[in-house]
Scaffold this active site. Structure first.
Site: not given
Ligand code: CP
Ligand code: NVA
Length: 301
Positions: A102, A129, A132, A218, A258, A287
């Site tokens: 990530r 992502h 997700q 989101d 998400c 997930r």
């Molecule tokens: N939805 C998601 O990826 O959550 P986190 O940022 O908590 O991992």
């Molecule tokens: N769009 C959000 C998603 C979090 C799971 C971000 O990137 O922070």
């Protein structure tokens, strides 16, 4: 399946069906049937951003598959002090059987995957992502029995976020109808939509709700975009998912997110907390199951 999962463009419809099948099997057999395809294997979980669901579901998932999960804070690795991504990929490949990452720039994950000998899974970049969306599609399959052109989803808010981009690729993969309800300033990426006829941008949030089976939203301020908070609060305000929008939708329309959610911003509290509409925790649970399936397919024997 291809070596890596960087976006949903890496998987075919056939791969998706296999992921669904294995995810549901692993979900049903969890805690009952021993299945250890990652025995004697180590998976590095590299995080440059915060996480609750992704980190924990991957750590638990690797452990349940018999492997050894290593949480790696990217800020504490030498890549944060100038070591190249390519050198990092070469070194990690000597120790690990898979890398989950990530980070901010999607190009960094592409470079890591290009050089790494082991599979790389994108656990969120500024642009995509995929894990997700796999969980979201499985959730839709569980509730509707299928994920195809008969399903209509409306994504509300930031039309250029990693989640909107991933919804576009999910609609291309499955043929489901996707409406992106977003303001002109953050309208969806036309390069991703291409000539897909099942994906439309709609700036009118009420119109976008017509005939919808699934509402999706989101956060308005994604990780890494904090300095834009004031502008974003202003432009996305009309795109909050409210219970009034459900009047325009199909009778049993559901709410997906998400997570993390901000009640009173992208979603009204009564929608988020309505047990008849909100299926966000089933979605979050999935997930774990889809990631176990993907890791089995990419890293298992
Ligand atoms: N939805 C998601 O990826 O959550 P986190 O940022 O908590 O991992
Ligand atoms: N769009 C959000 C998603 C979090 C799971 C971000 O990137 O922070």
């Amino acid at each position: 399946m291809k070596k890596d999962l960087l976006t949903l463009q890496d998987i075919t419809r056939d791969d998706l069906e296999k992921i669904f099948e294995l995810s549901l099997k692993l979900k049903n057999e969890r805690g009952k049937v021993a299945f250890k395809p990652l025995a004697e294997k180590s998976v590095g979980l590299v995080f440059a951003k915060s996480s609750t669901r992704t980190r924990i579901s991957f750590e638990v998932g690797v452990s349940e598959l018999g492997g050894n999960p290593l949480y790696l804070d990217q800020g504490k690795m030498q890549v944060g002090r100038g070591e190249t991504v390519a050198d990092t990929a070469n070194v990690l490949s000597r120790y690990l059987h898979g890398i989950v990452i990530r980070t901010f720039e999607h190009s960094e994950v592409e470079e890591l995957a290009r050089v790494a000998k082991c599979p790389v899974i994108n656990a969120l970049t500024n642009d995509f992502h995929p894990c997700q969306l796999l969980a979201d599609l499985l959730t839709i399959k569980e509730y509707s029995g299928k994920v195809d052109k008969s399903i209509r989803m409306a994504f509300y808010g930031d039309g250029r976020s990693n989640m909107a981009n991933s919804c576009i690729l999910a609609a291309k993969l499955t043929g489901m109808e996707l409406v992106i309800a977003a303001p002109e300033q953050e309208a969806p990426r036309t390069d991703l939509i291409g000539d897909a006829k099942n994906i439309i941008w709609e700036s009118d949030p009420v119109k976008a709700a017509e005939g919808v089976d699934y509402f999706y939203t989101d956060v308005w301020v994604s990780m890494g975009f904090e300095e834009e908070r004031a502008r974003r609060m202003e432009i996305f305000r009309p795109y909050q998912v409210t219970s009034a929008l459900f009047d325009k939708a199909k009778k049993d329309a559901k709410f997906l997110h998400c997570l993390p959610a901000h009640r009173g911003e992208e979603v009204a509290a009564d929608v988020m907390d309505d047990p008849k509409r909100s299926i966000v925790f089933d979605e979050a649970e999935n997930r774990l199951h889809v990631q176990k399936a993907v890791m089995t397919m990419l890293m298992g024997e």
